[in-house]
Design a protein around this motif. Structure first.
Motif, mmCIF file in Angstrom:
data_model
loop_
_atom_site.group_PDB
_atom_site.id
_atom_site.type_symbol
_atom_site.label_atom_id
_atom_site.label_comp_id
_atom_site.label_asym_id
_atom_site.label_seq_id
_atom_site.Cartn_x
_atom_site.Cartn_y
_atom_site.Cartn_z
ATOM 1 N N GLN A 52 -56.760 63.267 11.636
ATOM 2 C CA GLN A 52 -55.559 62.683 11.050
ATOM 3 C C GLN A 52 -54.356 63.601 11.285
ATOM 4 O O GLN A 52 -54.426 64.806 11.079
ATOM 5 N N GLY A 53 -53.246 62.990 11.704
ATOM 6 C CA GLY A 53 -52.026 63.743 11.923
ATOM 7 C C GLY A 53 -52.039 64.535 13.213
ATOM 8 O O GLY A 53 -53.011 64.529 13.968
ATOM 9 N N VAL A 54 -50.949 65.225 13.485
ATOM 10 C CA VAL A 54 -50.837 66.060 14.674
ATOM 11 C C VAL A 54 -51.276 67.481 14.329
ATOM 12 O O VAL A 54 -50.893 68.030 13.297
ATOM 13 N N ILE A 55 -52.081 68.063 15.189
ATOM 14 C CA ILE A 55 -52.666 69.385 14.938
ATOM 15 C C ILE A 55 -52.199 70.353 16.018
ATOM 16 O O ILE A 55 -52.363 70.081 17.212
ATOM 17 N N PRO A 56 -51.627 71.501 15.641
ATOM 18 C CA PRO A 56 -51.178 72.482 16.638
ATOM 19 C C PRO A 56 -52.340 73.014 17.487
ATOM 20 O O PRO A 56 -53.407 73.333 16.962
ATOM 21 N N LEU A 57 -52.112 73.111 18.779
ATOM 22 C CA LEU A 57 -53.121 73.617 19.721
ATOM 23 C C LEU A 57 -52.838 75.082 20.034
ATOM 24 O O LEU A 57 -52.437 75.434 21.143
ATOM 25 N N ILE A 58 -53.047 75.940 19.056
ATOM 26 C CA ILE A 58 -52.639 77.345 19.196
ATOM 27 C C ILE A 58 -53.805 78.320 19.075
ATOM 28 O O ILE A 58 -53.597 79.531 19.129
ATOM 29 N N GLY A 59 -55.033 77.808 18.938
ATOM 30 C CA GLY A 59 -56.171 78.712 18.834
ATOM 31 C C GLY A 59 -56.322 79.588 20.061
ATOM 32 O O GLY A 59 -56.680 80.774 19.955
ATOM 33 N N GLY A 60 -56.049 79.031 21.245
ATOM 34 C CA GLY A 60 -56.162 79.799 22.472
ATOM 35 C C GLY A 60 -55.150 80.926 22.558
ATOM 36 O O GLY A 60 -55.461 82.017 23.055
ATOM 37 N N ILE A 61 -53.944 80.676 22.064
ATOM 38 C CA ILE A 61 -52.911 81.721 22.073
ATOM 39 C C ILE A 61 -53.313 82.864 21.151
ATOM 40 O O ILE A 61 -53.170 84.040 21.494
ATOM 41 N N ALA A 62 -53.818 82.527 19.957
ATOM 42 C CA ALA A 62 -54.268 83.555 19.020
ATOM 43 C C ALA A 62 -55.438 84.345 19.598
ATOM 44 O O ALA A 62 -55.514 85.574 19.461
ATOM 45 N N LEU A 63 -56.348 83.650 20.258
ATOM 46 C CA LEU A 63 -57.487 84.309 20.897
ATOM 47 C C LEU A 63 -57.016 85.269 21.985
ATOM 48 O O LEU A 63 -57.507 86.403 22.089
ATOM 49 N N PHE A 64 -56.061 84.830 22.787
ATOM 50 C CA PHE A 64 -55.527 85.667 23.861
ATOM 51 C C PHE A 64 -54.882 86.929 23.283
ATOM 52 O O PHE A 64 -55.118 88.043 23.778
ATOM 53 N N LEU A 65 -54.085 86.781 22.237
ATOM 54 C CA LEU A 65 -53.376 87.929 21.673
ATOM 55 C C LEU A 65 -54.336 88.909 20.999
ATOM 56 O O LEU A 65 -54.184 90.126 21.114
ATOM 57 N N GLY A 66 -55.339 88.377 20.292
ATOM 58 C CA GLY A 66 -56.326 89.259 19.683
ATOM 59 C C GLY A 66 -57.137 89.998 20.728
ATOM 60 O O GLY A 66 -57.413 91.205 20.590
ATOM 61 N N ASN A 67 -57.496 89.303 21.786
ATOM 62 C CA ASN A 67 -58.234 89.923 22.888
ATOM 63 C C ASN A 67 -57.373 90.958 23.599
ATOM 64 O O ASN A 67 -57.851 92.032 23.989
ATOM 65 N N LEU A 68 -56.089 90.647 23.745
ATOM 66 C CA LEU A 68 -55.161 91.594 24.364
ATOM 67 C C LEU A 68 -55.043 92.873 23.540
ATOM 68 O O LEU A 68 -54.993 93.980 24.097
ATOM 69 N N ALA A 69 -55.015 92.715 22.223
ATOM 70 C CA ALA A 69 -54.932 93.887 21.345
ATOM 71 C C ALA A 69 -56.122 94.813 21.557
ATOM 72 O O ALA A 69 -55.982 96.042 21.624
ATOM 73 N N PHE A 70 -57.321 94.228 21.683
ATOM 74 C CA PHE A 70 -58.506 95.046 21.932
ATOM 75 C C PHE A 70 -58.383 95.764 23.272
ATOM 76 O O PHE A 70 -58.689 96.963 23.377
ATOM 77 N N TYR A 71 -57.950 95.058 24.295
ATOM 78 C CA TYR A 71 -57.854 95.651 25.635
ATOM 79 C C TYR A 71 -56.864 96.795 25.670
ATOM 80 O O TYR A 71 -57.102 97.823 26.321
ATOM 81 N N LEU A 72 -55.752 96.641 24.983
ATOM 82 C CA LEU A 72 -54.747 97.703 24.981
ATOM 83 C C LEU A 72 -55.265 98.952 24.277
ATOM 84 O O LEU A 72 -54.928 100.082 24.659
ATOM 85 N N MET A 73 -56.105 98.760 23.250
ATOM 86 C CA MET A 73 -56.649 99.913 22.534
ATOM 87 C C MET A 73 -57.801 100.569 23.287
ATOM 88 O O MET A 73 -58.090 101.752 23.093
ATOM 89 N N GLN A 74 -58.490 99.802 24.149
ATOM 90 C CA GLN A 74 -59.657 100.315 24.869
ATOM 91 C C GLN A 74 -59.437 100.332 26.382
ATOM 92 O O GLN A 74 -60.407 100.301 27.152
ATOM 93 N N TRP A 75 -58.201 100.390 26.810
ATOM 94 C CA TRP A 75 -57.851 100.214 28.223
ATOM 95 C C TRP A 75 -58.640 101.147 29.141
ATOM 96 O O TRP A 75 -59.191 100.718 30.162
#
Length: 354
Positions: free
Chosen positions: A39-62
């Motif tokens: 029901q209703g319109v749902i934002p498709l932003i899970g992938g963006i959040a996943l990318f940013l969280g994954n990026l944070a890990f990579y930057l800390m463990q580069w």
């Protein structure tokens, strides 16, 4: 390392809140139709959040990661293509072509399927040049397997978490702690998405993963499996990798065969996935989520145990093939299974009412 897990969790959580109004403003939302019953319109932003969280890990463990620039470049491209697909519906052929190109870059960098292990015991099945073609094919297959299984709330997060947990466990036991931490950190990145996706904070905060997230998950899994199943001293056998992603992979292959048999395009969506059939049988979406995730966890556990206790790889392979045909047989006779489950549920209700 717990600080790293906390950072990636917070990064993902905040991204889901901050990106919500942005997604609604640019039209990055999912609208209900004949296949999508939400029901209703749902934002498709899970992938963006996943990318940013994954990026944070990579930057800390580069410094600890292998080919960090190549991986981040690849997932950035997949994110952009996924977001564009979520917004404008890009051709499946174009998406598959881009995935094939990225697979080619991986092969050029030294990540490819060179051996299938001892599927024909006691011989190691070396592929040679065929491995190049198989790597491209498997990359596209795994990416789209996780894309296609994303059909009910929580399912993609649940199945991918099972896969990452299985891989991470084997990496930990082999003392490859960086890869293990990466797998576990992705689960922490997925936790906020799962909470929002399952409406734990209320329906108004609900979000979907979108193609950008499912393709990123699939690509990351094949990336880690290539690192861990190939080369000298690899900690995971190739057949074990199949057990770790059994449910999404088997569901995709069975559905494609079924579509081709009916003369339909393999890329044309329908409502014949395992979660659709379970809900048609009378299960709620939450019940289907629990049953499918539990089944995936059992498959992954078998894979982990097989690796730990050195079960014969050809036996594991035969078992996987048997599981595939059992699943295909059940799908082909889904109406009978549905009728049986409904009758069983009616009997339970009658016995409780007496």
């Amino acid at each position: 390392m717990w600080l790293t897990f906390l950072v990636v969790f917070i990064t993902s959580f905040v991204a889901l809140i901050v990106m919500r109004p942005v997604a609604e403003w640019i039209g990055l939302v999912d609208k209900p139709n004949f296949r999508k019953r939400h029901q209703g319109v749902i934002p498709l932003i899970g992938g963006i959040a996943l990318f940013l969280g994954n990026l944070a890990f990579y930057l800390m463990q580069w410094d600890q990661m292998r080919f960090p620039l190549l991986y981040l470049s690849a997932v950035t491209i997949l994110l952009i293509i996924g977001v564009l697909d979520d917004r404008f519906d890009i051709s499946p052929l174009l998406r598959a072509s881009i995935q094939a190109i990225l697979a080619g870059v991986m092969i050029y960098s030294g990540l490819s399927i060179a051996s299938l292990g001892q599927l024909i015991a006691p011989f190691s099945l070396e592929l040679g040049a065929i491995g190049v073609v198989l790597t491209v094919f498997i990359t596209i297959a795994i990416i789209n397997a996780f894309n296609m299984i994303d059909g009910i709330d929580g399912l993609l997060a649940g199945l991918s978490s099972v896969s990452f947990a299985g891989i991470g466990t084997l990496m930990w036991l082999d003392e490859q702690y960086t890869l293990a931490y990466w797998c576990f950190s992705i689960i922490f990145v997925l936790l906020p998405y799962a909470m929002f996706n399952l409406s734990l904070f209320g329906a108004k905060w609900k979000v979907f993963m979108g193609d950008s997230g499912s393709t990123l998950i699939g690509f990351t899994i094949i990336w880690i499996l290539l690192l861990s199943t190939q080369g000298q001293g690899h900690p995971i056998s190739p057949i074990t990798g199949l057990w770790l992603i059994a449910v999404p992979l088997i569901d995709m292959v069975a559905i494609i065969f079924r579509r081709l048999k009916k003369g339909k395009s393999p890329f044309r969506p329908d409502r014949l996935h395992i979660h659709h059939l379970m809900m048609r049988a009378g299960l709620t979406s939450r019940q289907a989520l629990v049953v499918i995730t539990l089944g995936s966890a059992i498959c992954a556990t078998l894979g982990v145990l097989g690796e730990i206790y050195y079960w014969n790889q050809w036996v594991m392979f035969v078992g996987f093939i048997f599981l595939f045909f059992l699943y295909s047989y059940s799908i082909a006779r889904a109406w009978r299974i549905t009728r049986f489950i409904r009758r069983y549920k009616r009997r339970i209700k009658k016995s409780k009412s007496k």
